[in-house]
Design a protein around this motif. Structure first.
Motif, PDB file in Angstrom:
ATOM      1  N   ASP A  99       0.844  -1.192   0.000  1.00  0.00           N
ATOM      2  CA  ASP A  99       0.000   0.000   0.000  1.00  0.00           C
ATOM      3  C   ASP A  99       0.884   1.249   0.000  1.00  0.00           C
ATOM      4  N   PRO A 100       0.508   2.290  -0.763  1.00  0.00           N
ATOM      5  CA  PRO A 100       1.348   3.492  -0.831  1.00  0.00           C
ATOM      6  C   PRO A 100       1.731   4.065   0.532  1.00  0.00           C
ATOM      7  N   VAL A 101       0.816   4.015   1.505  1.00  0.00           N
ATOM      8  CA  VAL A 101       1.131   4.541   2.835  1.00  0.00           C
ATOM      9  C   VAL A 101       2.296   3.789   3.453  1.00  0.00           C
ATOM     10  N   PHE A 102       2.259   2.463   3.365  1.00  0.00           N
ATOM     11  CA  PHE A 102       3.297   1.665   4.013  1.00  0.00           C
ATOM     12  C   PHE A 102       4.615   1.705   3.235  1.00  0.00           C
ATOM     13  N   VAL A 103       4.551   1.844   1.914  1.00  0.00           N
ATOM     14  CA  VAL A 103       5.783   2.045   1.140  1.00  0.00           C
ATOM     15  C   VAL A 103       6.397   3.392   1.515  1.00  0.00           C
ATOM     16  N   GLU A 104       5.548   4.411   1.602  1.00  0.00           N
ATOM     17  CA  GLU A 104       6.028   5.748   1.928  1.00  0.00           C
ATOM     18  C   GLU A 104       6.639   5.799   3.329  1.00  0.00           C
ATOM     19  N   THR A 105       6.011   5.138   4.292  1.00  0.00           N
ATOM     20  CA  THR A 105       6.565   5.145   5.648  1.00  0.00           C
ATOM     21  C   THR A 105       7.867   4.356   5.719  1.00  0.00           C
ATOM     22  N   SER A 106       7.989   3.307   4.924  1.00  0.00           N
ATOM     23  CA  SER A 106       9.259   2.573   4.871  1.00  0.00           C
ATOM     24  C   SER A 106      10.365   3.474   4.313  1.00  0.00           C
ATOM     25  N   GLN A 107      10.035   4.248   3.282  1.00  0.00           N
ATOM     26  CA  GLN A 107      11.011   5.179   2.716  1.00  0.00           C
ATOM     27  C   GLN A 107      11.404   6.253   3.733  1.00  0.00           C
ATOM     28  N   ALA A 108      10.412   6.778   4.455  1.00  0.00           N
ATOM     29  CA  ALA A 108      10.691   7.819   5.445  1.00  0.00           C
ATOM     30  C   ALA A 108      11.502   7.260   6.608  1.00  0.00           C
ATOM     31  N   GLY A 137       8.878  11.099  -2.457  1.00  0.00           N
ATOM     32  CA  GLY A 137       9.394  12.293  -3.119  1.00  0.00           C
ATOM     33  C   GLY A 137      10.903  12.291  -3.186  1.00  0.00           C
ATOM     34  N   PRO A 138      11.471  13.303  -3.822  1.00  0.00           N
ATOM     35  CA  PRO A 138      12.921  13.343  -4.062  1.00  0.00           C
ATOM     36  C   PRO A 138      13.738  13.274  -2.776  1.00  0.00           C
ATOM     37  N   THR A 139      14.921  12.723  -2.904  1.00  0.00           N
ATOM     38  CA  THR A 139      15.838  12.659  -1.774  1.00  0.00           C
ATOM     39  C   THR A 139      16.601  13.971  -1.667  1.00  0.00           C
ATOM     40  N   GLU A 140      17.348  14.115  -0.576  1.00  0.00           N
ATOM     41  CA  GLU A 140      18.208  15.282  -0.438  1.00  0.00           C
ATOM     42  C   GLU A 140      19.301  15.230  -1.500  1.00  0.00           C
ATOM     43  N   GLY A 173      22.592  14.884  -3.269  1.00  0.00           N
ATOM     44  CA  GLY A 173      23.794  14.133  -2.951  1.00  0.00           C
ATOM     45  C   GLY A 173      23.548  12.846  -2.194  1.00  0.00           C
ATOM     46  N   ALA A 174      22.284  12.483  -1.979  1.00  0.00           N
ATOM     47  CA  ALA A 174      21.985  11.261  -1.225  1.00  0.00           C
ATOM     48  C   ALA A 174      22.405  10.025  -2.003  1.00  0.00           C
ATOM     49  N   ASP A 175      22.803   8.991  -1.269  1.00  0.00           N
ATOM     50  CA  ASP A 175      23.181   7.705  -1.862  1.00  0.00           C
ATOM     51  C   ASP A 175      21.896   6.918  -2.106  1.00  0.00           C
ATOM     52  N   VAL A 176      21.365   7.013  -3.312  1.00  0.00           N
ATOM     53  CA  VAL A 176      20.052   6.427  -3.627  1.00  0.00           C
ATOM     54  C   VAL A 176      20.029   4.907  -3.450  1.00  0.00           C
ATOM     55  N   PRO A 177      20.996   4.136  -3.951  1.00  0.00           N
ATOM     56  CA  PRO A 177      20.966   2.681  -3.737  1.00  0.00           C
ATOM     57  C   PRO A 177      20.934   2.301  -2.253  1.00  0.00           C
ATOM     58  N   THR A 178      21.701   3.028  -1.435  1.00  0.00           N
ATOM     59  CA  THR A 178      21.696   2.740   0.003  1.00  0.00           C
ATOM     60  C   THR A 178      20.337   3.060   0.618  1.00  0.00           C
ATOM     61  N   LEU A 179      19.750   4.189   0.213  1.00  0.00           N
ATOM     62  CA  LEU A 179      18.405   4.538   0.709  1.00  0.00           C
ATOM     63  C   LEU A 179      17.384   3.479   0.309  1.00  0.00           C
ATOM     64  N   ALA A 180      17.477   3.004  -0.916  1.00  0.00           N
ATOM     65  CA  ALA A 180      16.552   1.975  -1.392  1.00  0.00           C
ATOM     66  C   ALA A 180      16.706   0.697  -0.570  1.00  0.00           C
ATOM     67  N   ALA A 181      17.961   0.324  -0.283  1.00  0.00           N
ATOM     68  CA  ALA A 181      18.210  -0.887   0.503  1.00  0.00           C
ATOM     69  C   ALA A 181      17.647  -0.750   1.910  1.00  0.00           C
TER      70      ALA A 181
END
Length: 817
Positions: free
Chosen positions: A713-722, A786-789, A791-799
């Motif tokens: 669900d978008p809410v739970f994906v979003e909270t995992s990202q946050a 939404g977009p990361t800060e 210079g953020a390390d996107v692969p690490t954030l995804a992991a």
């Protein structure tokens, strides 16, 4: 054999073995209700053999030498003979009913008759008598009653749960939100009762407990039926939160909602409270009968009133006299008469309405009005410089539409009165003078702000008076167009005594329900409180306290709680504290083979409560640990993110919505726009009702769809990202410190070594996967958050998003244990 049958079989056999006096209400009446009353009960049209087994006099009367029940002589009682008969024409219940009275129940009936067939009303209609608390060394009365019962069942207390688990359990039960790591650290050294008090004092308490009440009130932000237009009624929701946080006496809580408008000099809050019964649906489709759907709303109010406050299914008596409980169809419509005078009549405009200004708007508007008064006052004593140019303006002959001004302007100069001249001068200063432009602009701006600060409305109850009052009739077979005898206001005589000092209106009905003499209200409310805390009620059927409901598994405890509730001054927080401070509550929720066998549903409470929370709680919990949750309280409903499916509702309306922006996207689930035709999908998946009708008890299903919600669900994906971003920002510089921080946020404990190892492996593999697929990594880390800060390390954030999702899908996170 189902657990319920096993439980009460033990009661029957125990009564026989001990030869204790048999209680008709708790032991005999349920047998008769289950097997006999449908054909031999209060409903005259359905009654067979001119026999009423719910009436003592009819059951025991002499029928020309035969007796259905002959006290002291079971062998001469026709009831026993018919049950034991092998003749299909004589045996009871008849074969076509496909029911058989078990041997244990037959033996109990015989013993009852042998003891003289003592009678009594249904247990829940008996007055509440405060039982003595067992003296067995327990300091909390709840524990004293439970310990006695556990001893009889061969059970003992489980060990106390670890402190961190108890803090988390209390936080979830009281506020609906997990404790922060800081709260866990601060409260770890506190006494249990101090922890309870700390969470009860938080505003989140009212928000959490309001959700359950809104189910009962069938609250929704839409009118229902096919078109389901929006409805502005959120002020009622906010009133519930405030009343709970203020710990309003429960009897007053009842009265305000049922009849606050009929109290002497009602406050604004008491008027808003009456929206409880304006939550009924309104039919806005063209060509429908307003009277038909007004009647449907009144019917709903009758059924909801008795279900919510008295655990009584009145709907059965809407079409005919109740087949199981002593409620006639006439009594049903006498109750209907109390609610039949409401001024609302299924109109689209929802009148009658009450206008209110939200707290922030109200304060700002009041300040603007004060400032405007000051700004206007300066024109009453104008600066002489402001009058410069007045004569020139007059000679130009300005066009004026105001009649007094036009008359004054048209009058010959030498014949203008002083009053006319002042009128023109005042107008010039206030509206024309260049020298007064700054003051004029200030005053005009304040007027615009005041005009723009419009009030919101809330539908309220209001009764018709005088010749407009409606007459009430019995509706034959529930048909609003087939009217029988006229009736006046009244209540079912067998449920509770009516005090003649009560007025015969909604206020009288409310006082009858909230009376300390009403045996149902306190029992029903305490059972609901117990059910919320321990997962299942003392009476399992919390929606039904009548003959078709379950017996209380701890009858003395329920009556003690009901009596204590009333004597405490209807203090809800005190009663909740009593349960939460009990030894029963503080137990570990871990089960065992013995507990699973002897008490699979934990009715005897020999272990701590464990169950899956509501969908609303799961979303709020995810928002809280991720750092996204907004603390903003009250106000108009919001629309958090949800999948848009392109579905339409009736008449071409869209079932989709535009997601709220800013912090409104992350507000507590309580404030989510509740649409009856299109309920919020993830809440519905976790058994939330659509609020078309009152729901007393939510079910708890367990389906694969629920896992899809918490994973996708978008809410739970979003909270995992946050949460992933929070861990990288606040969790230190190593994988291990970040994982430990994640566990403290999500589970209120330290991770074990094997858990750390497993998650580190997942993290390593995930980083490698996302480094190899930049597009996938970007989607995993940013959609929908939404977009990361920069210079953020996107692969690490995804992991870390993947790791966060795993942690937030652990049973420990999704269960309240």
């Amino acid at each position: 054999m189902p657990p319920k049958a096993i439980l009460f079989l033990g009661v029957f056999v125990g009564a026989l073995c001990s030869a204790e006096p048999i209680n008709f209400s708790r032991q005999i009446r349920p047998i008769l209700s289950e097997n006999c009353i449908a054909c031999h009960g209060p409903d005259e049209k359905a009654r067979k053999g001119k026999l009423r087994l719910d009436d003592e006099q009819d059951t025991k009367r002499d029928r020309k030498g035969d007796f259905v029940v002959l006290p002291g002589k079971p062998d001469q009682s026709e009831l026993i003979k018919r049950i034991e008969s092998t003749d299909p024409d004589d045996v009871m219940p008849p074969p076509k009913q496909h029911k058989t009275i078990p041997a244990a129940q037959l033996a109990l009936l015989k013993e009852w008759i042998k003891q003289g067939a003592p009678w009594g009303r249904h247990w829940s209609y008996e007055p509440v008598a405060r039982p003595s608390v067992p003296k067995n060394g327990e300091t909390n009365p709840v524990d004293a009653f439970l310990a006695d019962r556990q001893k009889k069942e061969g059970l003992t207390w489980s060990a106390e749960a670890p402190k961190a688990i108890l803090i988390r359990r209390l936080a979830l039960d009281i506020t609906g939100l997990p404790p922060t790591p800081e709260e866990v650290a601060k409260l770890s050294g506190a006494k249990h009762e101090e922890i309870v008090s700390a969470f009860l004092a938080k505003p989140a308490y009212g928000e959490h407990w309001a959700r359950q009440w809104l189910d009962l009130a069938r609250y929704a932000d839409s009118a229902g039926y096919p078109s389901d237009p929006g409805r502005e009624i959120w002020a009622y929701r906010d009133w519930v939160v405030k009343a709970l946080n203020q710990n309003q006496r429960f009897d007053q809580f009842v009265i305000d909602q049922l009849a606050g408008d009929l109290l002497p000099n009602p406050t604004e809050d008491q008027l808003i409270a009456t929206a409880f019964h304006r939550n009924t649906m309104t039919q806005n489709e063209g060509g429908t009968s307003d009277e038909e759907f007004r009647n449907a709303a009144v019917i709903d109010r009758v059924n909801t009133t008795y279900a919510v406050f008295m655990g009584t299914t009145m709907a059965c008596a809407q079409c005919h006299t109740h087949k199981y409980d002593p409620i006639t169809i006439t009594e049903y419509f006498r109750s209907y008469a109390f609610l039949n005078q409401s001024a609302d009549s299924d109109k689209k405009d929802e009148v009658p309405l009450h206008e209110i200004y939200p707290p922030g708007v109200k304060a700002q508007r009041e300040q603007w009005m004060k400032d405007a008064a000051v700004a206007e006052a300066v024109f009453k004593k104008p600066n002489p410089a402001w009058v410069v140019g007045f004569d020139e303006w007059l000679t130009k002959g300005p066009k004026l539409t105001d009649k007094p001004l036009k008359t004054a302007l048209d009058a010959p100069q030498d014949k203008r009165t002083k009053a006319q001249l002042k009128l023109l001068s005042d107008y010039y200063v206030r509206n024309i003078s260049p020298a007064a432009k700054a003051e004029r602009t200030l005053a005009d701006d304040l007027k615009k702000k005041i005009a723009a600060s419009k009030p919101v409305t809330v539908p309220i109850m209001q009764d018709l008076t005088g010749e407009k009052r409606r007459k009430t009739f019995v509706q034959l077979r529930g048909n609003w167009q087939a009217l029988g005898d006229p009736v006046d206001e009244g209540v079912p005589t067998h449920l509770a005594r009516w005090d003649e000092s009560f007025p015969k209106n909604r206020l009288g009905l409310a006082r009858w329900i909230a009376s300390h003499d009403n045996p149902l209200t306190a029992r029903v409310t305490m059972n609901r409180l117990w059910e919320t805390v321990f997962g299942v009620g003392i009476v399992r059927t919390s929606e039904e306290f009548g003959s078709q409901g379950d017996l209380p598994v701890h009858p003395e405890l329920l009556d003690w709680l009901a009596a204590e509730f009333v004597e405490s001054g209807w203090d809800s927080k005190k009663m909740l504290s009593l349960l939460l401070n009990s030894r029963a509550y503080r137990q570990s929720s871990a089960s065992s083979a013995k507990l699973n066998e002897l008490d699979p549903d934990n009715r005897f409470v020999a272990r701590g409560p464990r169950f899956r929370p509501s969908g609303e709680m799961l979303r709020d919990q995810a928002l809280a640990v991720s750092g996204l949750l907004s603390a903003k309280m009250y106000g108009a409903p919001v629309r958090p993110i949800r999948p848009n499916m392109g579905l339409s509702i009736a008449f071409g309306g869209s079932g989709d919505w535009m997601t709220s922006t800013g912090e409104d996207r992350y507000r507590r689930s309580l404030y989510t726009d509740t649409r009856r035709s299109t309920p919020y999908p993830s809440f519905a998946t976790f058994d939330a009702p659509n609020r078309e009708t009152c729901v007393i008890r939510r079910g708890r299903s367990n389906t694969p769809l629920q896992a899809f919600v918490t994973l996708n669900d978008p809410v739970f994906v979003e909270t995992s990202q946050a949460l992933a971003r929070r861990l990288l920002k606040e969790g230190g510089t190593t994988d291990e410190t970040r994982l430990r921080f994640a566990y403290s946020l999500c589970l209120s404990r330290e991770p074990e070594a094997n858990e750390l190892a497993t998650l580190k492996t997942l993290l390593t593999k995930s980083v490698a996967q996302y480094k190899a697929d930049a597009a996938l990594a970007l989607k995993m880390a940013t959609d929908p958050l939404g977009p990361t800060e920069k210079g953020a390390d996107v692969p690490t954030l995804a992991a870390w998003t993947a790791v966060s999702s795993v942690i937030m899908n652990l049973d420990e996170f999704l269960m309240r244990r």
